[in-house]
Scaffold this motif. Structure first.
Motif: not given
Length: 526
Positions: A63-84
């Protein structure tokens, strides 16, 4: 060999490991595509986040891996990461994303790889299973999986300032105990500049969580944007959160060889709360190294502090020894240097091994025989006292943290309800809403102060434990704590000294290296 995938084991969620490199033709094709997709200049911070939830075999869906990746991507994007982001990918899709990641990560300040999904240890390797896994046999799994060696090879070639691999996966093998399968993980000590964090320690299961995110990813999301935290300290909080939430059933595991500090979230204004207890322990952690000036600074600032008596005794020993020749006493020449160094450091004796050993010898009774066994007993006694004192602080703050977290959940729920009311009747709700927001902010800051204290206590206890594991004699007991003293030892200190010795013995297990499994004992007694 057929795979037996019982429903209780459907949370395998990724390993690190060893595998074969991409072929030359595959590499060239992937890199060519990547060069078209990305600018030539590498980002200062880049992340590849893979989340696999939807597998070809419906019974494997998570149930959660896609949610996990997308949520962490949003958090890292907010920290200035280029997210793939690469979600629900088969092996070809994961390799394509990895090739793009390599181009973007070349020379980056930080390159972070995250995987959530099924993973398994197989034939001495750790494999990340792609969504194309549709054949219930060993060969099918191998064909569908990305070996972790490829991820490590990419980071080694890209040479970022810090390479971070975060794996949200459980560790049970679906192959039982056959020749090609083993319970737990292959140890993969990282090279310089690399950190690998696993969702749980070897042989245990990582929980997928009851909400939108796994327990491990939820802890990451709660801590990754904390201002001013070095990534090691941030992951220390992640491990602590997971241990507290699962009551020790899941203990994340970290292996690292990072060079220097790496802060993911910069400090703005007064975002880092100060705490007097944390400041005292931070100063003592420096002073215990035996520098006379640092010891005097500690005594002057904290004359009645937790470690004031120890600091004064060490100052007296340093002053009494005077100037001594920096030569290793004959009695110590046959001893392992690392063991000697750790024991002398535990006693707060400054300088290299020779100078510290000479100081120790000068402090001993001239009529007594200088014996290595006596040194190790003295160092064990000192370590037990420091660890027991720190353990009491840890226990108190862990209990406080759990209480604050319960209060924060209640306060947040109330605040949400008040905000909903305010949308319908803003004039009536405005005063109550303002007070509720202030109350919630006070709770948040109180939690941050407790976390700052726990950072100091947790890392200091682990430091004492790691050092003591090198010299504590076999058969040492808490009775050693009171040896040579006329006054009795407080019962709580004695119990925590015994607990510390238990942790020292457990640390001899290589699979516990890099974990905070000892935290569970403080929870159980809290």
């Amino acid at each position: 060999m057929a795979l037996r995938l019982a429903s209780a084991c459907l949370c395998w969620r990724a390993m690190s490991g060893l595998g074969k490199s991409l072929s030359y033709r595959t590499c060239c094709a992937a890199l060519a595509a990547a060069l078209v997709a990305w600018p030539a200049a590498a980002a200062e911070r880049v992340a590849l986040l893979i989340g696999n939830s939807d597998y070809a075999l419906d019974d494997l869906d998570l149930p959660n891996p896609v949610n996990d990746a997308l949520a962490l991507g949003a958090a890292l994007g907010g920290l200035g990461f280029r997210v793939i982001e690469a979600t629900d990918q088969d092996l070809a899709g994961m390799r394509d994303a990895l090739a793009r990641f390599e181009v973007a990560a070349s020379g980056a300040e930080v390159a972070l790889f995250f995987y959530a999904g099924h993973g398994v240890q197989y034939a001495g390797d750790n494999l990340l299973i792609g969504t194309g896994f549709g054949a219930l046999d060993t060969a099918g799994m191998v064909r569908a999986s990305l070996p972790m060696r490829e991820v490590r090879t990419v980071l080694e070639r890209a040479r970022p300032g810090a390479g971070l691999i975060l794996l949200d996966a459980c560790r049970d093998s679906p192959f039982g105990t056959g020749e090609n399968a083993a319970k737990g993980l292959v140890r993969t000590g990282g090279g310089a500049g690399l950190l690998i964090a696993y969702a749980t320690d070897p042989g245990n299961v990582a929980f997928d969580g009851t909400g939108r995110n796994s327990v491990f990813t939820k802890a990451l999301l709660n801590n990754i944007a904390t201002p001013g935290l070095d990534v090691r300290l941030m992951l220390g909080r992640v491990r602590q959160d997971v241990v507290v939430e699962t009551f020790g059933q899941q203990v994340p595991w970290v292996e690292e060889a990072l060079i220097g500090e790496h802060v993911l979230a910069d400090v703005k204004g007064d975002e880092i709360p100060t705490d007097a207890d944390a400041a005292e322990l931070a100063l003592w952690a420096v002073a215990e190294g035996g520098d006379a000036r640092a010891l005097r600074d500690y005594v002057n600032q904290y004359p009645a502090g937790t470690f004031a008596e120890t600091a004064q005794a060490r100052l007296a020993d340093l002053d009494g020894a005077g100037s001594v020749p920096a030569s290793l006493p004959d009695a110590f020449r046959a001893e392992p240097r690392a063991r000697l160094e750790a024991a002398l450091a535990a006693l707060g004796l400054p300088g290299g091994v020779e100078a510290a050993a000479a100081r120790y010898a000068a402090q001993q009774d001239a009529k007594a025989e200088l014996r290595p066994a006596a040194l190790y007993q003295d160092a064990t006694r000192a370590s037990m006292a420091l660890a027991a004192t720190t353990a009491q602080r840890l226990r108190t703050d862990l209990v406080a943290l759990r209480g604050i977290d319960r209060l924060a959940r209640l306060s947040e729920n109330a605040l949400t309800e008040i905000r909903e009311i305010a949308t319908r009747d803003p004039d009536a709700a405005a005063p109550v809403l303002a007070q509720a927001e202030r109350d919630f902010e006070d709770i948040r800051r109180s939690r941050q102060r407790v976390l700052v204290r726990l950072d100091q206590s947790r890392e200091y206890y682990n430091r004492i434990l790691t050092r003591a594991a090198l010299f504590v004699p076999d058969g040492a007991t808490e009775d050693l704590l009171a040896a040579g003293t006329e006054a009795g030892v407080d019962g709580k200190l004695r119990a925590d000294a015994a607990l510390f010795l238990k942790h020292v013995r457990q640390s001899a297990d290589p699979s516990r290296k890099g974990t905070y499994s000892w935290l569970t004992d403080f929870l159980a007694q809290g």
